[in-house]
Design a protein around this motif. Structure first.
Motif, PDB file in Angstrom:
ATOM      1  N   PHE A  68       0.834  -1.205   0.000  1.00  0.00           N
ATOM      2  CA  PHE A  68       0.000   0.000   0.000  1.00  0.00           C
ATOM      3  C   PHE A  68       0.869   1.256   0.000  1.00  0.00           C
ATOM      4  O   PHE A  68       0.660   2.171  -0.800  1.00  0.00           O
ATOM      5  N   TYR A  69       1.868   1.289   0.875  1.00  0.00           N
ATOM      6  CA  TYR A  69       2.709   2.492   0.940  1.00  0.00           C
ATOM      7  C   TYR A  69       3.546   2.668  -0.324  1.00  0.00           C
ATOM      8  O   TYR A  69       3.833   3.784  -0.735  1.00  0.00           O
ATOM      9  N   ARG A  70       3.909   1.542  -0.944  1.00  0.00           N
ATOM     10  CA  ARG A  70       4.661   1.648  -2.211  1.00  0.00           C
ATOM     11  C   ARG A  70       3.780   2.287  -3.297  1.00  0.00           C
ATOM     12  O   ARG A  70       4.212   3.176  -4.011  1.00  0.00           O
ATOM     13  N   LEU A  71       2.536   1.849  -3.367  1.00  0.00           N
ATOM     14  CA  LEU A  71       1.625   2.403  -4.373  1.00  0.00           C
ATOM     15  C   LEU A  71       1.257   3.856  -4.058  1.00  0.00           C
ATOM     16  O   LEU A  71       1.136   4.686  -4.946  1.00  0.00           O
ATOM     17  N   LEU A  72       1.124   4.137  -2.768  1.00  0.00           N
ATOM     18  CA  LEU A  72       0.814   5.512  -2.357  1.00  0.00           C
ATOM     19  C   LEU A  72       1.938   6.452  -2.799  1.00  0.00           C
ATOM     20  O   LEU A  72       1.690   7.576  -3.245  1.00  0.00           O
ATOM     21  N   GLU A  73       3.164   5.970  -2.683  1.00  0.00           N
ATOM     22  CA  GLU A  73       4.334   6.737  -3.138  1.00  0.00           C
ATOM     23  C   GLU A  73       4.199   7.071  -4.626  1.00  0.00           C
ATOM     24  O   GLU A  73       4.473   8.186  -5.054  1.00  0.00           O
ATOM     25  N   GLN A  74       3.751   6.093  -5.407  1.00  0.00           N
ATOM     26  CA  GLN A  74       3.569   6.333  -6.851  1.00  0.00           C
ATOM     27  C   GLN A  74       2.489   7.387  -7.077  1.00  0.00           C
ATOM     28  O   GLN A  74       2.631   8.272  -7.905  1.00  0.00           O
ATOM     29  N   ARG A  75       1.427   7.276  -6.305  1.00  0.00           N
ATOM     30  CA  ARG A  75       0.335   8.253  -6.453  1.00  0.00           C
ATOM     31  C   ARG A  75       0.822   9.660  -6.123  1.00  0.00           C
ATOM     32  O   ARG A  75       0.402  10.622  -6.754  1.00  0.00           O
ATOM     33  N   MET A  76       1.745   9.737  -5.111  1.00  0.00           N
ATOM     34  CA  MET A  76       2.301  11.051  -4.729  1.00  0.00           C
ATOM     35  C   MET A  76       3.111  11.668  -5.881  1.00  0.00           C
ATOM     36  O   MET A  76       3.315  12.860  -5.916  1.00  0.00           O
ATOM     37  N   GLN A  77       3.570  10.801  -6.809  1.00  0.00           N
ATOM     38  CA  GLN A  77       4.284  11.309  -8.002  1.00  0.00           C
ATOM     39  C   GLN A  77       3.294  11.731  -9.099  1.00  0.00           C
ATOM     40  O   GLN A  77       3.691  11.956 -10.235  1.00  0.00           O
ATOM     41  N   HIS A  78       2.013  11.733  -8.754  1.00  0.00           N
ATOM     42  CA  HIS A  78       0.942  12.136  -9.670  1.00  0.00           C
ATOM     43  C   HIS A  78       0.613  11.097 -10.740  1.00  0.00           C
ATOM     44  O   HIS A  78      -0.072  11.391 -11.718  1.00  0.00           O
ATOM     45  N   ILE A  79       1.119   9.876 -10.583  1.00  0.00           N
ATOM     46  CA  ILE A  79       0.709   8.817 -11.513  1.00  0.00           C
ATOM     47  C   ILE A  79      -0.781   8.560 -11.278  1.00  0.00           C
ATOM     48  O   ILE A  79      -1.215   8.411 -10.131  1.00  0.00           O
ATOM     49  N   PRO A  80      -1.606   8.570 -12.343  1.00  0.00           N
ATOM     50  CA  PRO A  80      -3.041   8.338 -12.146  1.00  0.00           C
ATOM     51  C   PRO A  80      -3.286   6.995 -11.445  1.00  0.00           C
ATOM     52  O   PRO A  80      -2.612   6.011 -11.743  1.00  0.00           O
ATOM     53  N   VAL A  81      -4.242   6.999 -10.540  1.00  0.00           N
ATOM     54  CA  VAL A  81      -4.504   5.793  -9.751  1.00  0.00           C
ATOM     55  C   VAL A  81      -4.833   4.593 -10.661  1.00  0.00           C
ATOM     56  O   VAL A  81      -4.480   3.456 -10.367  1.00  0.00           O
ATOM     57  N   GLN A  82      -5.439   4.884 -11.815  1.00  0.00           N
ATOM     58  CA  GLN A  82      -5.812   3.790 -12.737  1.00  0.00           C
ATOM     59  C   GLN A  82      -4.586   3.116 -13.357  1.00  0.00           C
ATOM     60  O   GLN A  82      -4.621   1.931 -13.658  1.00  0.00           O
ATOM     61  N   TYR A  83      -3.519   3.887 -13.595  1.00  0.00           N
ATOM     62  CA  TYR A  83      -2.295   3.258 -14.122  1.00  0.00           C
ATOM     63  C   TYR A  83      -1.599   2.452 -13.016  1.00  0.00           C
ATOM     64  O   TYR A  83      -0.873   1.510 -13.291  1.00  0.00           O
ATOM     65  N   ILE A  84      -1.810   2.857 -11.763  1.00  0.00           N
ATOM     66  CA  ILE A  84      -1.180   2.131 -10.649  1.00  0.00           C
ATOM     67  C   ILE A  84      -1.894   0.796 -10.423  1.00  0.00           C
ATOM     68  O   ILE A  84      -1.262  -0.241 -10.282  1.00  0.00           O
ATOM     69  N   THR A  85      -3.217   0.842 -10.419  1.00  0.00           N
ATOM     70  CA  THR A  85      -3.958  -0.409 -10.189  1.00  0.00           C
ATOM     71  C   THR A  85      -4.115  -1.199 -11.491  1.00  0.00           C
ATOM     72  O   THR A  85      -4.415  -2.387 -11.462  1.00  0.00           O
ATOM     73  N   GLY A  86      -3.960  -0.499 -12.634  1.00  0.00           N
ATOM     74  CA  GLY A  86      -4.067  -1.176 -13.930  1.00  0.00           C
ATOM     75  C   GLY A  86      -5.499  -1.384 -14.385  1.00  0.00           C
ATOM     76  O   GLY A  86      -5.733  -2.168 -15.301  1.00  0.00           O
ATOM     77  N   GLU A  87      -6.451  -0.697 -13.737  1.00  0.00           N
ATOM     78  CA  GLU A  87      -7.833  -0.888 -14.191  1.00  0.00           C
ATOM     79  C   GLU A  87      -8.725   0.329 -14.005  1.00  0.00           C
ATOM     80  O   GLU A  87      -8.426   1.227 -13.207  1.00  0.00           O
ATOM     81  N   GLN A  88      -9.791   0.339 -14.793  1.00  0.00           N
ATOM     82  CA  GLN A  88     -10.810   1.391 -14.698  1.00  0.00           C
ATOM     83  C   GLN A  88     -12.141   0.787 -15.105  1.00  0.00           C
ATOM     84  O   GLN A  88     -12.219   0.013 -16.057  1.00  0.00           O
ATOM     85  N   GLU A  89     -13.186   1.159 -14.367  1.00  0.00           N
ATOM     86  CA  GLU A  89     -14.519   0.676 -14.724  1.00  0.00           C
ATOM     87  C   GLU A  89     -15.115   1.578 -15.793  1.00  0.00           C
ATOM     88  O   GLU A  89     -14.927   2.789 -15.766  1.00  0.00           O
ATOM     89  N   PHE A  90     -15.830   0.978 -16.729  1.00  0.00           N
ATOM     90  CA  PHE A  90     -16.491   1.747 -17.788  1.00  0.00           C
ATOM     91  C   PHE A  90     -17.775   1.010 -18.134  1.00  0.00           C
ATOM     92  O   PHE A  90     -17.745  -0.190 -18.432  1.00  0.00           O
ATOM     93  N   CYS A  91     -18.910   1.699 -18.102  1.00  0.00           N
ATOM     94  CA  CYS A  91     -20.217   1.078 -18.342  1.00  0.00           C
ATOM     95  C   CYS A  91     -20.393  -0.175 -17.483  1.00  0.00           C
ATOM     96  O   CYS A  91     -20.954  -1.183 -17.933  1.00  0.00           O
ATOM     97  N   GLY A  92     -19.884  -0.137 -16.261  1.00  0.00           N
ATOM     98  CA  GLY A  92     -20.050  -1.263 -15.341  1.00  0.00           C
ATOM     99  C   GLY A  92     -19.131  -2.445 -15.631  1.00  0.00           C
ATOM    100  O   GLY A  92     -19.239  -3.485 -14.978  1.00  0.00           O
ATOM    101  N   LEU A  93     -18.245  -2.300 -16.596  1.00  0.00           N
ATOM    102  CA  LEU A  93     -17.314  -3.391 -16.932  1.00  0.00           C
ATOM    103  C   LEU A  93     -15.903  -2.982 -16.516  1.00  0.00           C
ATOM    104  O   LEU A  93     -15.554  -1.799 -16.561  1.00  0.00           O
ATOM    105  N   LYS A  94     -15.087  -3.978 -16.165  1.00  0.00           N
ATOM    106  CA  LYS A  94     -13.713  -3.684 -15.777  1.00  0.00           C
ATOM    107  C   LYS A  94     -12.819  -3.651 -17.013  1.00  0.00           C
ATOM    108  O   LYS A  94     -12.870  -4.566 -17.831  1.00  0.00           O
TER     109      LYS A  94
END
Ligand code: GLN
Length: 295
Positions: A68-94
């Motif tokens: 969690f803290y490693r990913l939070l560090e990435q987010r602090m660099q302004h990397i979009p959360v979706q690129y960190i987790t590798g996913e985004q929901e769209f029309c209810g689909l992953k």
């Protein structure tokens, strides 16, 4: 002293870990801190949203705290959360997303829904498919006879293919500059092309400016480069009374309407998004032969 700055204490609970992440992000000026932390925690814990809520008082395994803290560090660099987790929901689909594809936006769901509603028995083409979100949503949630998608980027197409496979969507993919390698004729051509004016991009938030693919954003000097080409070039691929459905920038309704009129499209409608801003333009290409007879 541990990486997360805490000393020798026992484990943290999910809600304590969430609070610690939120306060770090807030201190650093991130406005959507709670939302970001929620996505990171869901990803790290592998829990579903309800379980995460119910298990707030549960102790977090140490390796999850570290990730969690490693990913939070990435987010602090302004990397979009979706690129960190590798996913985004769209029309209810992953959807899988990674640098190299635009992150699907909620306002684009309206465009996909308009196509889904009109898809029955139709041949649909998604131009500039990126992650494939529109094409996949139409193929899975609609009832088209045939769905095709095209993009100029091999990297984007690879992600789009993975998304199609993830949802068992049958889609024919083409790679090329706009319509260059597309074959066949279509009842519906849908596109969310790059439409931001080149000069505006450097002023956008770092998440977009520094991490999303510039070719997916840049619509040329006046933002209309792709609309000019699409309005003209799509005519060769639309069936009689075929429809063109485009996403647009909030201030581009008038300009795109004029481009469509100049190319002979009819029934032009500018549609708004949930924020009340112009966001889409729909048009119909009348019978090409009839048009010639009238001249
Ligand atoms: N069609 C994709 C989307 O709407 C990609 C659009 C783009 O790259 N401009 O997210």
């Amino acid at each position: 002293m541990r990486e997360d700055g805490r000393q020798g204490q026992d484990g943290m609970t999910y809600s304590e870990l969430a609070d610690s992440g939120v306060s770090r992000l807030k201190e650093a000026g991130f406005e959507e801190a709670r939302m970001d932390v929620r996505h990171l925690l869901l990803h790290v814990s592998g829990k579903n949203p309800v379980a995460l809520l119910c298990d707030g008082a549960e102790e977090v395994p140490e390796e999850q705290v570290q990730s969690f803290y490693r990913l939070l560090e990435q987010r602090m660099q302004h990397i979009p959360v979706q690129y960190i987790t590798g996913e985004q929901e769209f029309c209810g689909l992953k959807f899988l997303v990674r640098p190299g594809v635009l992150i699907p936006r909620p306002e684009t769901e309206l465009l996909a829904e308009a196509v889904i509603r009109d898809s029955a028995g139709k041949r649909v083409l998604d131009l500039c498919t990126g992650s494939g979100c529109i094409a996949v949503a139409v193929a899975v949630l609609g009832t088209p006879e045939f769905t095709a998608a095209t993009d100029c980027s091999e990297q984007a197409l690879q992600t789009a293919r993975e998304n199609a496979a993830l949802h068992s969507a049958e889609i024919t993919f083409f790679q090329g500059d706009l319509l260059e390698s597309v074959t066949g004729e279509y009842d519906i051509i849908v596109s969310n092309p790059p439409y931001i004016c080149s000069g505006v991009i450097d002023g956008l938030m770092p998440e977009v400016r520094d991490f999303e693919p510039r070719p997916a954003l840049d619509g040329g000097e006046d933002g209309l480069y792709f609309y000019r080409r699409i309005c003209r070039e799509a005519k060769g691929y639309l069936r009689k009374n075929g429809r063109l459905l485009l996403e647009i920038g909030y201030d581009q309704g008038r300009a795109v309407e004029e481009l469509l009129l100049a190319e002979g499209y009819q029934e032009i409608e500018v549609k708004k998004d949930y924020a009340g801003l112009d966001r889409m333009v729909f048009a119909v290409l009348p019978d090409k032969n009839k048009e010639n007879n009238n001249v």
